[in-house]
Design an enzyme around this catalytic site. Structure first.
Site, mmCIF file in Angstrom:
data_model
loop_
_atom_site.group_PDB
_atom_site.id
_atom_site.type_symbol
_atom_site.label_atom_id
_atom_site.label_comp_id
_atom_site.label_asym_id
_atom_site.label_seq_id
_atom_site.Cartn_x
_atom_site.Cartn_y
_atom_site.Cartn_z
ATOM 1 N N THR A 118 0.826 -1.211 0.000
ATOM 2 C CA THR A 118 0.000 0.000 0.000
ATOM 3 C C THR A 118 0.864 1.267 0.000
ATOM 4 O O THR A 118 2.088 1.202 0.057
ATOM 5 C CB THR A 118 -0.944 -0.003 1.221
ATOM 6 O OG1 THR A 118 -0.152 -0.110 2.413
ATOM 7 C CG2 THR A 118 -1.914 -1.179 1.157
ATOM 8 N N TYR A 119 0.199 2.413 -0.038
ATOM 9 C CA TYR A 119 0.841 3.728 -0.135
ATOM 10 C C TYR A 119 1.933 3.880 0.926
ATOM 11 O O TYR A 119 1.675 3.664 2.119
ATOM 12 C CB TYR A 119 -0.218 4.813 0.040
ATOM 13 C CG TYR A 119 0.296 6.220 -0.089
ATOM 14 C CD1 TYR A 119 0.664 6.735 -1.330
ATOM 15 C CD2 TYR A 119 0.416 7.039 1.033
ATOM 16 C CE1 TYR A 119 1.134 8.033 -1.448
ATOM 17 C CE2 TYR A 119 0.882 8.339 0.921
ATOM 18 C CZ TYR A 119 1.245 8.824 -0.324
ATOM 19 O OH TYR A 119 1.723 10.116 -0.433
ATOM 20 N N PRO A 120 3.163 4.233 0.494
ATOM 21 C CA PRO A 120 4.284 4.187 1.438
ATOM 22 C C PRO A 120 4.505 5.427 2.296
ATOM 23 O O PRO A 120 5.124 5.332 3.347
ATOM 24 C CB PRO A 120 5.488 3.973 0.519
ATOM 25 C CG PRO A 120 5.100 4.654 -0.759
ATOM 26 C CD PRO A 120 3.608 4.468 -0.889
#
Length: 320
Positions: A118-120
């Site tokens: 997922t979005y880091p």
């Protein structure tokens, strides 16, 4: 700057330590000498060579050490949270030797190119409670991505309600975890695969039991000297099955004997003395920050701030 000044001002100081090989019922273990008051610095290190030499001689001639006390406590450790970006950078610096920009670039590639995580760019390791419903899908996709995980995933406790799922702790973005879709591991570089496996392990750890171990502290009298031995016996491997992170007893610079298993000791027992090792040591200067350690210091910067209002604000957030 403070660290650089500490290193520049550092003056090496010699000190002495003694390790004593003891045994009981055929099982060897190591005890450390406890220097008498008045011979040590603030850290408990013996600064007086004659005191240490005399103690070593008394220990050698004593022949045996008597157990004064044995205390054992059961320690339970819950799993670490899924990663936020700062923690991922800190761990990848320490375990994989990656600099912080490289870790960010890899995490971005795992998100954008590989669609594997997922979005880091998150400052929170917590997950929204609504994502509990997605757990079966994520776990199924992990098996499709890597069939070798099947035996482990079949043993996971999916009924657990880990602390990671907490709406009150989620910021604008949630922790970095595997996505709902299977990923292609063969398309990842060696470094990308290593970072992906860390992210995956932190997610799987949420569904394994607490790690439990017994920490034992034994005190001895030997030739008029005091000795202490510390033992650690793992009782439940738990989440450390997937995540071999250093624990409180495995910190850098800790004495290797902390991971030893002690025999069954009890008060009044006599343990024969083997080798007595007098060590001439020197204090070491602080080490310069690594990038990962600097990230950690930025997250915990509140401890360097004196203004109460700013200190609390920095505690409530993820530092700087």
């Amino acid at each position: 700057v403070d660290r650089d000044r500490e290193i520049a001002r550092f003056v090496c100081v010699p000190f002495w330590a003694i390790e004593v090989a003891l045994s009981h019922a055929g099982q060897p273990f190591v005890a450390s000498w406890t220097p008498p008051q008045g011979s040590t610095d603030d850290a408990g290190r013996c600064l007086q060579q004659p005191v240490a030499q005399q103690a070593a001689e008394r220990l050698r001639t004593a022949g045996s050490a008597q157990v004064l006390s044995v205390e054992t406590e059961r320690v339970r450790e819950g799993p670490p949270l899924p990663f936020d970006l700062g923690t991922l950078q800190e761990v990848c610096s320490k375990q994989l030797g990656l600099d912080v920009q490289e870790t960010l670039d890899i995490a971005q590639a795992l998100y954008e190119t590989h669609k594997a995580t997922t979005y880091p760019r998150s400052d929170s390791g917590y997950l929204p409670e609504s994502m509990l419903a997605e757990v079966p899908t994520v776990l199924d996709s992990l098996v499709k991505t890597d069939p070798s995980l099947r035996p482990l995933i079949e043993r996971l406790d999916r009924q657990l309600r880990p602390r990671a799922w907490n709406d009150g702790k989620v910021s604008a973005h949630h922790g970095i975890i595997p996505t709902l879709e299977p990923a292609n591991l063969s398309a990842m570089s060696e470094k990308e695969l290593a970072v992906y496996r860390l992210i995956r392990a932190h997610y799987l750890a949420q569904f394994l039991p607490h790690h439990e171990f017994d920490r034992t502290m034994a005190q001895f009298s030997c030739g008029g000297q005091s000795l202490a031995a510390v033992g650690k016996q793992i009782a439940v491997t738990g989440w450390r099955e997937v995540l071999a992170t250093p624990g409180p007893d495995d910190a850098d610079g800790e004495d290797a004997q902390r991971s030893q298993v002690l025999p069954a000791l009890h008060e009044g027992l006599s343990c024969p003395v083997g080798k007595v090792d007098l060590k001439a040591l020197k204090t070491l200067p602080p080490k310069p920050y690594t990038q990962g350690e600097l990230i950690k210091a930025m997250k915990t910067v509140a401890k360097f701030v004196t203004d109460p209002r700013l200190k609390q604000k920095l505690r409530d957030t993820n530092g700087i």
